[in-house]
Design a protein around this motif. Structure first.
Motif, PDB file in Angstrom:
ATOM      1  N   ILE A   1     -52.074 -43.912   9.160  1.00 51.93           N
ATOM      2  CA  ILE A   1     -50.850 -43.484   9.822  1.00 51.93           C
ATOM      3  C   ILE A   1     -50.413 -44.502  10.864  1.00 51.93           C
ATOM      4  CG2 ILE A   1     -49.780 -41.551  11.031  1.00 51.93           C
ATOM      5  CD1 ILE A   1     -50.958 -40.668   8.419  1.00 51.93           C
ATOM      6  N   THR A   2     -51.326 -44.760  11.809  1.00 52.67           N
ATOM      7  CA  THR A   2     -50.920 -45.553  12.957  1.00 52.67           C
ATOM      8  C   THR A   2     -51.218 -47.034  12.801  1.00 52.67           C
ATOM      9  OG1 THR A   2     -53.043 -45.094  13.945  1.00 52.67           O
ATOM     10  CG2 THR A   2     -51.252 -43.614  14.517  1.00 52.67           C
ATOM     11  N   GLU A   3     -51.939 -47.382  11.776  1.00 50.10           N
ATOM     12  CA  GLU A   3     -52.349 -48.760  11.511  1.00 50.10           C
ATOM     13  C   GLU A   3     -53.178 -49.338  12.651  1.00 50.10           C
ATOM     14  OE1 GLU A   3     -48.959 -50.975  10.391  1.00 50.10           O
ATOM     15  OE2 GLU A   3     -48.768 -49.980   8.465  1.00 50.10           O
ATOM     16  N   ASP A   4     -53.840 -48.453  13.367  1.00 49.49           N
ATOM     17  CA  ASP A   4     -54.763 -48.913  14.395  1.00 49.49           C
ATOM     18  C   ASP A   4     -56.123 -49.169  13.773  1.00 49.49           C
ATOM     19  OD1 ASP A   4     -53.027 -48.891  16.390  1.00 49.49           O
ATOM     20  OD2 ASP A   4     -53.565 -46.917  17.198  1.00 49.49           O
TER      21      ASP A   4
ATOM     22  N   ASP B   1     -48.777 -32.731  14.460  1.00 53.50           N
ATOM     23  CA  ASP B   1     -48.671 -32.189  13.120  1.00 53.50           C
ATOM     24  C   ASP B   1     -50.055 -32.064  12.464  1.00 53.50           C
ATOM     25  OD1 ASP B   1     -47.889 -31.364  10.707  1.00 53.50           O
ATOM     26  OD2 ASP B   1     -46.834 -33.208  10.117  1.00 53.50           O
ATOM     27  N   PRO B   2     -50.487 -30.874  12.102  1.00 54.76           N
ATOM     28  CA  PRO B   2     -51.815 -30.720  11.512  1.00 54.76           C
ATOM     29  C   PRO B   2     -51.969 -31.470  10.196  1.00 54.76           C
ATOM     30  CG  PRO B   2     -50.599 -28.644  11.449  1.00 54.76           C
ATOM     31  CD  PRO B   2     -49.800 -29.583  12.287  1.00 54.76           C
ATOM     32  N   GLU B   3     -50.880 -31.573   9.479  1.00 55.73           N
ATOM     33  CA  GLU B   3     -50.965 -32.282   8.197  1.00 55.73           C
ATOM     34  C   GLU B   3     -51.266 -33.766   8.421  1.00 55.73           C
ATOM     35  OE1 GLU B   3     -51.051 -33.044   4.214  1.00 55.73           O
ATOM     36  OE2 GLU B   3     -51.198 -31.146   5.289  1.00 55.73           O
ATOM     37  N   VAL B   4     -50.642 -34.348   9.428  1.00 55.46           N
ATOM     38  CA  VAL B   4     -50.904 -35.750   9.751  1.00 55.46           C
ATOM     39  C   VAL B   4     -52.332 -35.915  10.237  1.00 55.46           C
ATOM     40  CG1 VAL B   4     -50.181 -37.682  11.185  1.00 55.46           C
ATOM     41  CG2 VAL B   4     -48.491 -36.089  10.315  1.00 55.46           C
ATOM     42  N   ARG B   5     -52.746 -34.959  11.012  1.00 55.85           N
ATOM     43  CA  ARG B   5     -54.115 -35.035  11.515  1.00 55.85           C
ATOM     44  C   ARG B   5     -55.119 -34.972  10.376  1.00 55.85           C
ATOM     45  NH1 ARG B   5     -54.223 -30.894  16.457  1.00 55.85           N
ATOM     46  NH2 ARG B   5     -56.443 -30.952  16.062  1.00 55.85           N
TER      47      ARG B   5
ATOM     48  N   ASP C   1     -60.440 -38.400   7.036  1.00 55.42           N
ATOM     49  CA  ASP C   1     -61.061 -38.030   5.768  1.00 55.42           C
ATOM     50  C   ASP C   1     -62.428 -37.445   6.051  1.00 55.42           C
ATOM     51  OD1 ASP C   1     -58.943 -39.400   4.870  1.00 55.42           O
ATOM     52  OD2 ASP C   1     -60.080 -41.194   4.316  1.00 55.42           O
ATOM     53  N   PRO C   2     -62.744 -36.351   5.429  1.00 55.39           N
ATOM     54  CA  PRO C   2     -64.125 -35.882   5.562  1.00 55.39           C
ATOM     55  C   PRO C   2     -65.066 -36.769   4.771  1.00 55.39           C
ATOM     56  CG  PRO C   2     -62.904 -34.447   4.122  1.00 55.39           C
ATOM     57  CD  PRO C   2     -61.918 -35.426   4.646  1.00 55.39           C
ATOM     58  N   ARG C   3     -66.205 -36.977   5.315  1.00 56.60           N
ATOM     59  CA  ARG C   3     -67.203 -37.810   4.646  1.00 56.60           C
ATOM     60  C   ARG C   3     -68.331 -36.912   4.166  1.00 56.60           C
ATOM     61  NH1 ARG C   3     -65.666 -42.386   3.184  1.00 56.60           N
ATOM     62  NH2 ARG C   3     -64.227 -43.384   4.611  1.00 56.60           N
TER      63      ARG C   3
ATOM     64  N   PRO D   1     -61.160 -28.273  13.344  1.00 52.95           N
ATOM     65  CA  PRO D   1     -60.596 -26.928  13.289  1.00 52.95           C
ATOM     66  C   PRO D   1     -59.440 -26.834  12.297  1.00 52.95           C
ATOM     67  CG  PRO D   1     -59.837 -28.051  15.229  1.00 52.95           C
ATOM     68  CD  PRO D   1     -60.779 -28.979  14.561  1.00 52.95           C
ATOM     69  N   ILE D   2     -59.230 -27.885  11.540  1.00 55.43           N
ATOM     70  CA  ILE D   2     -58.142 -27.872  10.582  1.00 55.43           C
ATOM     71  C   ILE D   2     -58.738 -27.608   9.204  1.00 55.43           C
ATOM     72  CG2 ILE D   2     -56.059 -29.126   9.942  1.00 55.43           C
ATOM     73  CD1 ILE D   2     -57.133 -31.298  11.952  1.00 55.43           C
ATOM     74  N   ALA D   3     -58.011 -26.937   8.388  1.00 54.26           N
ATOM     75  CA  ALA D   3     -58.514 -26.642   7.055  1.00 54.26           C
ATOM     76  C   ALA D   3     -58.461 -27.915   6.213  1.00 54.26           C
ATOM     77  CB  ALA D   3     -57.666 -25.563   6.402  1.00 54.26           C
ATOM     78  N   VAL D   4     -59.571 -28.255   5.649  1.00 57.47           N
ATOM     79  CA  VAL D   4     -59.629 -29.433   4.810  1.00 57.47           C
ATOM     80  C   VAL D   4     -59.805 -28.976   3.373  1.00 57.47           C
ATOM     81  CG1 VAL D   4     -60.846 -31.561   4.317  1.00 57.47           C
ATOM     82  CG2 VAL D   4     -60.649 -30.772   6.655  1.00 57.47           C
ATOM     83  N   THR D   5     -58.875 -29.299   2.555  1.00 61.28           N
ATOM     84  CA  THR D   5     -58.979 -28.826   1.170  1.00 61.28           C
ATOM     85  C   THR D   5     -59.917 -29.714   0.376  1.00 61.28           C
ATOM     86  OG1 THR D   5     -56.957 -30.057   0.796  1.00 61.28           O
ATOM     87  CG2 THR D   5     -56.767 -27.676   1.075  1.00 61.28           C
ATOM     88  N   ASP D   6     -59.529 -30.944   0.211  1.00 63.87           N
ATOM     89  CA  ASP D   6     -60.413 -31.851  -0.519  1.00 63.87           C
ATOM     90  C   ASP D   6     -60.206 -33.263   0.009  1.00 63.87           C
ATOM     91  OD1 ASP D   6     -58.343 -32.176  -3.484  1.00 63.87           O
ATOM     92  OD2 ASP D   6     -57.892 -32.063  -1.339  1.00 63.87           O
TER      93      ASP D   6
END
Lengths: 387, 231, 86, 246
Positions: free
Chosen positions: D120-123, D187-191, D196-198, D228-233
């Protein structure tokens, strides 16, 4: 100027062939590298005539990891944990030696609080190391009970270290610029308790083992090291002091806060195994005295005077510093090039190396069983010899 | 405190003549082996203080696991605890010591030096990077040095391995509870959790609770209370 | 006896000796062919009596194509620590 | 002097190296004549035995700790160093920014920090934090070097395994930026996209995850989502993402 270098193979030739058919023949016996007495991997080749030892040839190098060479590629802060792994029973003092040489080189100031904590930790570890040595010596000479008692006190002091430092053996606590953590809030109380507990314990040690006739007979007048010989061999620490030379760096060199405390240098009268035994027993008492004088008055101040991520700049030159560990003088000789943080060569002067070679002067003429008592009284830590 | 809480396996292997005794024999022999490991006093470095000396002393008592008979001779030992760095000069000697040990022989590598070369893994010219380059190692106990409790945990893992390990009839085939290559669809976290679960299930018993179920429990408690109040 | 004085004496007894700069201890250079006699004198002269060899090590300087042997001597009589690279 | 007197210490002054030192000389006693010597020997032995018998009959403190049975009550000092772990805040977010100070400070390269450029931020941000338990020497240099207070030494010491490859750990179950960077995002979607979950690489990872053919995430993987955000896949790799800086 000629120097004769003999290889091990040349050393292992019998010196003479028996002239008389009934004359005894010399033979060689290997002790180690895996031997319970060696407390590590040390090989001793004994040239024997019957039961009598003619010559001892130490063959070190079974734990040689090349620490000094490794240190050339490490920064001063990274060297400190490696010194833990040399003489692991005097980890604080080894840390202190390399810290001192780096602080001298880089001109880092330390304060009273740091020096007091360093002194306290070193003395606690000296007690711990000697307690451990006492137990192991008892075991070597056939008294297993001493082992249990020695390790009981080691655990008690280990708990202090665990609380403040977070490790039991490899501390990495004394670092250039200060100490890793401030002392734990419980530290003062706990040390006081332990010191009150330790004082009668050392008398107990005397009751248990020092007065034992077997220990007495195996130590008294065995393996006498004259003061001249001890100095010539470069022995330091309790081995040298047992020979009657009151050489103690805590008095001779001005470091830590040893000049503020009142303690005696313990020396022996003759220089036999008994003196080497009892010098350490008495040193525990003196160390307790030092700790008790210091524990009430730890000055205030920061415990780290240097930001951790800043490089330590050492100007060009050669530097040498030494401290008194539980086994003798541990020195660090550092050559800085002034170009980078890393030392160019770094040499450790380890006390055990010189003390080991005193066995070549001590052992001839004694029986094989006496070698056990002699080695035990030298209190060798093998990784410190091999580095 | 035998730490064996499993029931005897009641699996009957059918072949002519019956085989109940033989299978139980396997189990019994393996249990005996697991609970009477005689370690070799093989310490080269700092870990020797913690692993072989401190564990043998009173505070952590190795004899609770039946492994207190530390032997200086390899011929009488069946457990080699590699405590400390193995350098190239020592490696052939260690190999020789290992080969002199009688089967079944077990090896625990304790401490970072014995597991992988540890602190000296890089930059050192003389270290052997892990004792398993020289001899097969059964259990690895990481730490620098590991605490005595961590060593006990490794010892329990070894006991577990021995108990479900090789058969007397087919010696030499040793089954490690964790395969060298992980099966499909299994993560390493699963494996670790499984080891943990297995060990806890087998080896952790509540002494006080066990004792309370025994008829003599009250007497012993009373005696302990009395004897500790004297001092 | 301070370090300057010590250096003067060592320079006097050994003809080829020079002071070594950039060292935190008193140190002198001695040419290699004078090493043995220098060591003997350092040990035997009463006002020096360096009787303990604390440690010895070597530094190699590949740029100059030479080795430097370093001997650290200590006198238990006077309490001096002298560093003698050569 | 009598045989068993250890209090007879001589206090003297001796000079060495131009200094006057207070010195205490150890006691020595020479054996007495033969019959008395036997008496002394028996006395010395009996004294030692009396001491041990005293401990046997009235132990003032039972020093042996029952390790595997007392696991529930086993407490270590807070500073005890046994395992390296991330510090998580109450939202389950770590603070590691991937600055590699710990990697530089580590004396034997037990730490490997792999960074990437953010989607997103290219950091610059953390991708994977790999720590080798098998070679770690627990010198605490990484913790001291960390300017963000992101890692600490934990107490989990029961790490014995049957396979050495299980001793390589990936410390971060979620990749991505530190807590401070993630908090700025509303935005939770951006977060979710940022981190990425590992899952499969959390915990010990054999050989950094390599050498494991057909490794697939399983449904019952014991992964507790720290976010605390729902991670689908896990996100599919996108172009330009996953550039590993070694």
């Amino acid at each position: 100027m000629t120097v004769t270098i003999r290889t091990l193979n040349e050393l292992l030739q019998p010196s003479h062939l028996p002239a008389h058919p009934l004359a005894t023949q010399e033979y060689f016996v290997n002790m180690g590298p895996q031997h319970p007495i060696s407390h590590g991997s040390l090989r001793l080749v004994l040239r024997l005539d019957g039961e009598t030892v003619k010559e001892v040839i130490p063959v070190p190098g079974f734990v040689h990891r090349g620490v000094e060479k490794m240190c050339e590629s490490l920064t001063p802060r990274q060297i400190v944990p490696y010194t833990d792994r040399l003489d692991y029973l005097s980890a604080f003092m080894n840390n202190w030696a390399i810290t001192r040489v780096v602080e001298t080189a880089a001109g880092i100031e330390s304060n009273e609080r740091i020096e007091t904590i360093r002194t306290l930790m070193s003395e606690l570890q000296r007690i711990q190391s000697h307690a451990l040595w006492w137990g192991v010596t008892g075991m070597d000479l056939g008294a297993f009970t001493a082992f249990l008692y020695g390790f009981r006190e080691r655990e008690v002091i280990s708990e202090i270290f665990e609380e403040t430092v977070g490790a039991r053996l490899t501390m990495n606590y004394i670092q250039p610029g200060g100490v890793m953590y401030d002392i734990h809030p419980n530290f003062v109380k706990r040390v006081k308790d332990v010191m009150a507990y330790m004082k009668p314990i050392i008398d107990e040690y005397d009751t248990l083992l020092s007065g034992n006739v077997i220990l007495q007979e195996r130590c008294r007048n065995i393996g006498i090291l004259s003061p001249e010989k001890a100095i010539a061999l470069g022995c330091t620490g309790p081995v040298l002091r047992a020979s009657g030379v009151p050489y103690d760096l805590r008095k001779m060199e001005n470091y830590g806060v040893y000049n503020k405390v009142d303690f005696n240098v313990v020396v022996g009268a003759v220089g036999d195994c008994w003196d080497r035994y009892y010098v350490r027993m008495q040193e525990m008492r003196e160390s307790i005295r030092i700790v008790e004088q210091l524990i009430d008055s730890i000055p205030e101040g920061p415990t780290m005077t240097l930001r951790y991520n800043l490089p330590i700049e050492m100007p060009e030159g050669t530097y040498y510093s030494q401290v008194e560990t539980a086994r003798g003088v541990f020195g660090a000789f550092l050559v800085a090039e002034g170009k980078s943080e890393k030392p160019y060569p770094l040499h450790f002067r380890s006390p055990n190396y010189n003390n080991l070679w005193s066995v070549t002067a001590l052992a001839p003429g004694w029986r094989v069983a006496d070698i056990i008592a002699i080695l035990s009284s030298l209190d060798l830590v093998i990784p410190d010899i091999d580095r | 405190m035998g730490l064996i809480t499993e029931t005897l396996p009641a699996v009957i292997e059918k072949f002519p003549g019956g085989s109940l005794i033989v299978t139980s024999m396997d189990y019994a022999i393996n249990c005996s082996r697991a609970n009477s490991l005689w370690p070799l006093t093989f310490g080269t470095k700092c870990c020797a203080i913690e692993m072989l000396m401190a564990t043998g002393a009173a505070h952590q008592d190795l004899s609770r696991f039946g492994a207190e008979v530390a032997r200086a001779s390899v011929r009488q030992a069946d457990l080699m605890v590699i405590a400390g760095a193995i350098v190239k000069k020592m490696a052939p000697r260690m190999r020789m010591l290992y080969e002199q040990m009688a089967e079944p022989r077990y090896v625990i590598a304790t401490g970072a030096c014995a597991v992988s070369g540890g602190p000296f893994m890089y930059n050192s010219y003389s270290i052997v990077r892990g004792a398993d380059e020289v001899i097969p190692v059964d259990v690895y106990v990481p730490g620098c040095p590991p605490r005595p409790e961590a060593f006990f945990w490794g010892l329990l893992a070894l006991q577990k391995m021995i108990k479900e390990g090789e058969s007397v009839r087919r010696p030499g085939i040793r089954r490690k509870p964790v395969m060298a290559a992980l099966p499909n669809g299994m993560t390493a976290a699963d494996v670790r959790a499984e080891i943990q679960r297995e060990l806890e299930q087998d080896n952790v018993i509540d002494v006080e609770k066990e004792a309370e179920s025994k008829p003599w429990a009250a007497k012993v408690k009373e005696w302990i209370r009395k004897s500790s109040s004297i001092s | 006896m301070d370090s300057e004085e010590l250096l003067d004496i060592v320079e006097r007894i050994e003809s080829g000796a020079t002071k070594r700069e950039k060292s935190d201890r008193p140190a002198v250079h001695v040419p290699v062919d004078r090493l043995l006699s220098a060591m003997r004198r350092l040990r035997n002269y009463q006002w020096l009596s360096f009787d303990m060899l604390v440690t010895h090590t070597a530094i190699d300087w590949p740029d100059d194509n030479r080795f430097e042997l370093v001997y650290l001597l200590y006198s238990t009589v006077h309490g001096h620590l002298l560093e003698r690279p050569q | 002097m009598s045989f068993m007197d250890f209090t007879d210490l001589r206090y003297e002054k001796r000079t060495l190296g131009g200094k006057i030192l207070p010195v205490v000389v150890c006691p020595r006693f020479n054996p007495r004549s033969q019959p008395m010597r036997v008496f002394d020997a028996v006395k010395g032995l009996l004294q030692g035995m009396r001491l041990t018998l005293g401990y046997l009959l009235s132990p003032s403190k039972i020093v042996t700790q029952q390790y595997p049975e007392n696991r529930a009550t086993l407490k270590f000092p807070e500073r005890y160093r046994a395992i390296l772990k991330f510090k998580y805040d109450e939202n389950g977010l770590h603070k590691c920014t991937g600055c590699k100070n710990c990697e530089v400070a580590c004396p034997n390269a037990s730490i490997k920090v792999i960074t990437r450029d953010s989607v997103i931020t290219e950091d610059h941000e953390l991708d994977r934090y790999i720590w080798r338990l098998d070679s770690c020497m627990f010198c605490n240099a990484c913790v001291q070097a960390c300017p963000f207070d992101a890692i600490e030494m934990g107490h989990a010491f029961e790490n014995a395994v049957y396979d050495r490859r299980l001793l390589i750990y990936g410390l971060n179950p979620i990749a991505g930026p530190a807590a401070s960077a993630l908090e700025n995002e509303e935005d939770p979607e951006v977060r979710r996209r940022m981190s990425d979950p590992r899952t499969i690489l959390g915990g010990p990872i054999p050989l950094n995850g390599a050498g494991l053919p057909n490794l697939k995430p399983v449904a019952a993987a014991p992964f507790v989502d720290p976010l605390p955000i729902a991670v689908t896949d896990p996100l599919p790799p996108e172009d330009g993402e996953g550039e590993e800086v070694s």
